[in-house]
Design a protein around this motif. Structure first.
Motif, PDB file in Angstrom:
ATOM      1  N   LEU A 107       0.582  -1.343   0.103  1.00 37.15           N
ATOM      2  CA  LEU A 107      -0.054  -0.110   0.010  1.00 37.15           C
ATOM      3  C   LEU A 107       0.728   1.354   0.105  1.00 37.15           C
ATOM      4  O   LEU A 107       0.653   2.360  -0.658  1.00 37.15           O
ATOM      5  CB  LEU A 107      -0.719   0.073   1.405  1.00 37.15           C
ATOM      6  N   CYS A 123       2.547   1.205  -3.688  1.00 39.30           N
ATOM      7  CA  CYS A 123       1.840   1.097  -4.830  1.00 39.30           C
ATOM      8  C   CYS A 123       1.559   2.101  -5.842  1.00 39.30           C
ATOM      9  O   CYS A 123       1.689   3.447  -5.190  1.00 39.30           O
ATOM     10  CB  CYS A 123       0.493   0.415  -4.650  1.00 39.30           C
ATOM     11  N   LEU A 130      -5.403   6.805  -2.134  1.00 39.80           N
ATOM     12  CA  LEU A 130      -5.152   5.753  -1.207  1.00 39.80           C
ATOM     13  C   LEU A 130      -4.203   6.336  -0.173  1.00 39.80           C
ATOM     14  O   LEU A 130      -3.321   7.214  -0.431  1.00 39.80           O
ATOM     15  CB  LEU A 130      -4.446   4.269  -1.638  1.00 39.80           C
TER      16      LEU A 130
END
Length: 137
Positions: free
Chosen positions: A18, A21, A28
Motif C-alpha cells: 500500500l 503502490c 489511497l
C-alpha cells in the motif's frame, strides 16, 4: 499469485505494498514505516537468522552440503530483512534483498561451501561472521 519466500513472508508486506503502490484511480493512504515496526522487526528476523545458522551447523556436522547451504541462505535473507527494517525500507519480496542490505559478500562462502563436515562448518562460521549473527545454542 504463488510467491515463494525463503525466509517467510513478512506480516507487514501488505502495508508495504500500500505504501509503495502506483495508484491508478482515486487516492489511497500512504503508510510510513512505523517506528514500532523498525524496532520490533529486526530482533524477530535476527532470531530466525540465528536459528537457521544453528540448523546449518547441525547439517554441516553430518556433511549435508545442500541442507547446510539452504539454511545459510535463509539466515542471510532473514538478516537482510532485519537490516532493511532498521533502515525503514520496505522489502516486499526477496528479489535483490541481499544486495540491498549490503550482504553480497555472503555469496562467496556459499558458492564454495565444500562437502566435508569441516569445510561446511568453516562456511557456517564465515557466513555467521559476515552476517554478524550468532547461531542459537
Amino acid at each position: 499469485s504463488s510467491r515463494r519466500f525463503v525466509a517467510g513472508i513478512p506480516s507487514y508486506v501488505l502495508v508495504g505494498e500500500l505504501a509503495l503502490c502506483k495508484v491508478l484511480s482515486g487516492v489511497l493512504p500512504r503508510p510510513g514505516f512505523a517506528a514500532a515496526l523498525a524496532e520490533s522487526a529486526p530482533p524477530r528476523w535476527r532470531q530466525l537468522a540465528s536459528m537457521a545458522l544453528r540448523t546449518a551447523a547441525a547439517h554441516a556436522d553430518r556433511g549435508d552440503a545442500v541442507a547446510t547451504v539452504a539454511n545459510l541462505g535463509e539466515a542471510t535473507i532473514a538478516e537482510a530483512q532485519a537490516r532493511l527494517a532498521e533502515r525503514r525500507q520496505w522489502a516486499l519480496n526477496e528479489k535483490g534483498i541481499v544486495a540491498k542490505a549490503g550482504l553480497s559478500s555472503v555469496a562467496e562462502p556459499l558458492a564454495s561451501a565444500g562437502l566435508t563436515p569441516a569445510r561446511l562448518q568453516d562456511t557456517v562460521s564465515s557466513v555467521a561472521r559476515l552476517l554478524d549473527v550468532s547461531p542459537l545454542r
